[in-house]
Enzyme design. Structure first.
Site, short mmCIF file in Angstrom:
data_model
loop_
_atom_site.label_atom_id
_atom_site.label_comp_id
_atom_site.label_asym_id
_atom_site.label_seq_id
_atom_site.Cartn_x
_atom_site.Cartn_y
_atom_site.Cartn_z
N GLU A 66 -9.32 18.10 -1.67
CA GLU A 66 -8.11 17.49 -1.13
C GLU A 66 -6.87 18.33 -1.42
OE1 GLU A 66 -11.25 14.82 -0.75
OE2 GLU A 66 -10.56 15.77 -2.61
N HIS A 135 -13.16 3.52 -3.07
CA HIS A 135 -13.00 3.57 -1.63
C HIS A 135 -12.12 2.43 -1.13
CE1 HIS A 135 -16.77 5.73 -2.44
NE2 HIS A 135 -16.54 6.40 -1.32
#
Length: 343
Positions: A66, A135
């Site tokens: 990321e 998540h």
């Protein structure tokens, strides 16, 4: 304004895909990057078909990094491109936080306007799909604190497409959080069960072609006189449904963008109703509701008749096995409405 006069029904995920398609066709500087966004079309299929249509140089997969994804996007933006990096889940955005905070948000200022960072970081956020602790997070408040970043959260397909196009065309970096709980239906989880598909909802009528929903402009979803309800993303639908079920004459406002914030619409509503309730899924302490509460107090102190109510997630790590109890829902929102409207 739209390019065409026609429209069609879409889910939110289809509207996001359509916005990306429109912008890639319209502007060759728009590129999409991220984990599995190419051949696979993204874990939620938001980029499905785009690599086949526009090629591997404009829609491409990245390593699981990321920091690298956002860092490369910053460089692309400075070079003249308009990158739209996808972070697969908002929970994964933290390794790229330094690139957003220290580079993207400051580039225009530190270069005295010589360079800009016109990137739009898309990411699914929030719970509701039983994704567990890694998540399901709602970290939007972290980004609203960073000067130079804009934070956008749509609640329906029409706004998702228009806001995403506006974000891509904006010359400043935008964090675009997509509430995955309502990707395929507006009321999913309002009462711990699906209630209605997007195909039956008026906000699923999405214009074809190019149009924008301006950043920094809230939407009054429902007019009312008894209390102002401020929400965004999934919670717009949940709060709206509870107000209707309880027969409360509430004015429900969908913020759409947290930064820039439409304080004028909020101020006008609260001065009319004299009451304010804030609903969001994220944890309570340091959540964006705290900022909203402070702003309402500053702007509407003399009009407020009762204390401001906040209905939020709890100050705990995300509880996978108890996620429906964690969400603001019918019971807690209903109790808050009873308290705030009792006098």
């Amino acid at each position: 304004m739209t390019d065409q006069g026609t429209s069609r029904r879409m889910t939110m995920i289809e509207a996001i895909n359509d916005a990306l398609d429109v912008m890639m066709e319209r502007d060759p500087a728009v590129v999409i990057m991220g984990e599995d966004v190419g051949y696979f079309g993204g874990v939620f299929r938001a980029t499905a078909g785009l690599q086949k249509k526009y090629g591997k140089t404009r829609v491409f997969d990245t390593p699981i990094s990321e920091c690298g994804i956002i860092g490369v996007a910053v460089g692309m933006g400075a070079y003249g491109l308009r990158p739209v990096p996808e972070i697969q889940f908002a929970d994964y955005i933290y390794p790229g936080l330094d690139q957003l905070v220290s580079e993207a948000a400051r580039l225009r200022y530190r270069s005295a306007g010589e360079f800009i960072a016109p990137l739009t970081v898309r990411s699914p956020f929030g719970g509701g799909i039983f994704g567990g602790q890694t998540h399901s997070q709602s970290p939007e408040a972290l980004f609203t604190h960073v000067a130079g970043l804009k934070t956008v959260i749509p609640s329906n397909p029409h706004d998702a497409k228009g806001l995403l196009i506006a974000a891509i065309e904006d010359n400043d970096p935008v964090v675009f959080f997509e509430p995955k709980r309502i990707y395929n239906g507006p009321f999913t989880g309002a009462y711990d069960k699906p209630v209605e598909p997007w195909s039956k909802h008026p906000d699923s009528e999405v214009p074809e072609g190019h149009y924008t929903v301006p950043l920094g402009k809230a939407r009054v979803v429902r007019e009312g006189e008894a209390v102002t309800v401020l929400a965004y993303g999934t919670m717009v639908h949940v709060a709206h449904a509870v107000c209707i079920d309880k027969g409360v004459d509430a004015e429900v406002i969908d913020l759409r963008t947290l930064v820039p914030l439409d304080i004028a619409t909020i101020r006008e509503s609260v001065r009319k109703t004299g009451r304010c309730m804030i609903v969001h899924e994220a944890t309570r302490t340091g959540g964006f509701g705290a900022e909203l509460s402070a702003l309402v107090q500053e702007h509407c102190f003399y009009e407020l008749e009762v204390p401001i109510e906040r209905v939020t997630g709890f100050d705990t790590p995300y509880p996978h096995s108890l996620e429906w109890a964690y969400f603001p829902g019918a019971v807690r929102i209903g109790e808050a409405l009873d308290r705030i409207c009792k006098d």
